[in-house]
Every structure is written in structure tokens, then in C-alpha cells.
Scaffold this motif. Structure first.
Motif, mmCIF file in Angstrom:
data_model
loop_
_atom_site.group_PDB
_atom_site.id
_atom_site.type_symbol
_atom_site.label_atom_id
_atom_site.label_comp_id
_atom_site.label_asym_id
_atom_site.label_seq_id
_atom_site.Cartn_x
_atom_site.Cartn_y
_atom_site.Cartn_z
ATOM 1 N N VAL A 51 -41.834 -47.313 -56.657
ATOM 2 C CA VAL A 51 -41.306 -46.408 -55.203
ATOM 3 C C VAL A 51 -42.815 -47.702 -55.401
ATOM 4 C CG1 VAL A 51 -41.793 -46.383 -52.924
ATOM 5 C CG2 VAL A 51 -40.737 -44.569 -54.364
ATOM 6 N N VAL A 64 -44.334 -44.687 -47.815
ATOM 7 C CA VAL A 64 -43.153 -43.774 -48.629
ATOM 8 C C VAL A 64 -42.897 -43.020 -47.337
ATOM 9 C CG1 VAL A 64 -43.404 -42.378 -50.464
ATOM 10 C CG2 VAL A 64 -44.095 -44.707 -50.316
ATOM 11 N N THR A 93 -37.056 -47.288 -56.423
ATOM 12 C CA THR A 93 -36.719 -48.437 -54.933
ATOM 13 C C THR A 93 -37.981 -49.295 -54.877
ATOM 14 O OG1 THR A 93 -36.288 -45.855 -54.221
ATOM 15 C CG2 THR A 93 -37.110 -47.445 -52.294
ATOM 16 N N TYR A 102 -35.560 -52.139 -48.682
ATOM 17 C CA TYR A 102 -35.567 -51.682 -49.705
ATOM 18 C C TYR A 102 -34.292 -51.726 -50.377
ATOM 19 C CZ TYR A 102 -39.714 -49.607 -48.594
ATOM 20 O OH TYR A 102 -41.609 -49.374 -48.396
ATOM 21 N N THR A 104 -32.808 -49.533 -54.468
ATOM 22 C CA THR A 104 -32.223 -48.572 -55.586
ATOM 23 C C THR A 104 -31.898 -49.541 -57.025
ATOM 24 O OG1 THR A 104 -30.543 -47.407 -55.000
ATOM 25 C CG2 THR A 104 -32.815 -46.827 -54.066
#
Length: 114
Positions: A51, A64, A93, A102, A104
Motif C-alpha cells: 500500500v 490505510v 494499492t 487510489y 489497485t
């Protein structure tokens, strides 16, 4: 130099076999290392998630979703069964600075990155 190589996780990442949840920041001084660690672990089949958000080193992880991290650790550390874990937490991510959202992916770098 050798001082930093001795302290770098990259020098021993080939010895790490535990599931790893890596969090980094776009504005982190050390932002180069997180993707390299992620790719090294994934290449060896170690369960890993990456992430990267719009944070500095000290802020990393502040944005997060903690429930995802908790599920990850519950599953791999405590042995809690979680059949949808791999569907709910994508391998990668990343916060896209220009797009301000964001995205992915199943790998890093993201497709189309130049």
C-alpha cells in the motif's frame, strides 16, 4: 555505501519467508525500498501486500484502512480463517497523485507506468 547496505532490508529480503504487509508513502524519503521489498517477496511466493499513499515517512499508514491490516494480521499471525481476504485486499494499492485517487493492481509498477 557499506554502512547503509549493512542496514538495508534489501540485503536480507531473500531470507524473509513470513507474510508481509508493506506500507509506504509517495513523499517518503525511503519510497524506493517498499516496492523493491514487495517485488522480491512476491517473486518468491511470500504472501505480500503493498500500500502506497500520499504520505511522508512519519505519516505512512495514517490513511490505510486499519481493518484491512487487522484482517491481514489476524489471518497470518492468529490463524483466523478469512476466505475473502485475497479478494478484499488487492496485492497492490497505490494513490495516484495526479488523479487524486487510489488504484489497485496485481503487480508493481502499475501497468502503463513510464
Amino acid at each position: 555505501g557499506s554502512f547503509y547496505r549493512q542496514r538495508s532490508p534489501l540485503t536480507i529480503i531473500d531470507q524473509v519467508d513470513v507474510p508481509t504487509f508493506i506500507v509506504g508513502g509517495e513523499y517518503d524519503l525511503f519510497q524506493r525500498g517498499e516496492p523493491m521489498l514487495y517485488n522480491a517477496l512476491r517473486a518468491r511466493g511470500v504472501p505480500t501486500r503493498l500500500v502506497i499513499g500520499p504520505w511522508t515517512h512519519l505519516q505512512a499508514g495514517g490513511g490505510v484502512d486499519k481493518s484491512l491490516e487487522l484482517r491481514w494480521f489476524d489471518h497470518y499471525v492468529r490463524g483466523v480463517k478469512d476466505p475473502t481476504l485475497d479478494k478484499d485486499i488487492p496485492p497492490v494499492t497505490v494513490y495516484r497523485l495526479g488523479a487524486k485517487k487510489y488504484v489497485t493492481s496485481s503487480s508493481y509498477p502499475l501497468a502503463g507506468t513510464k
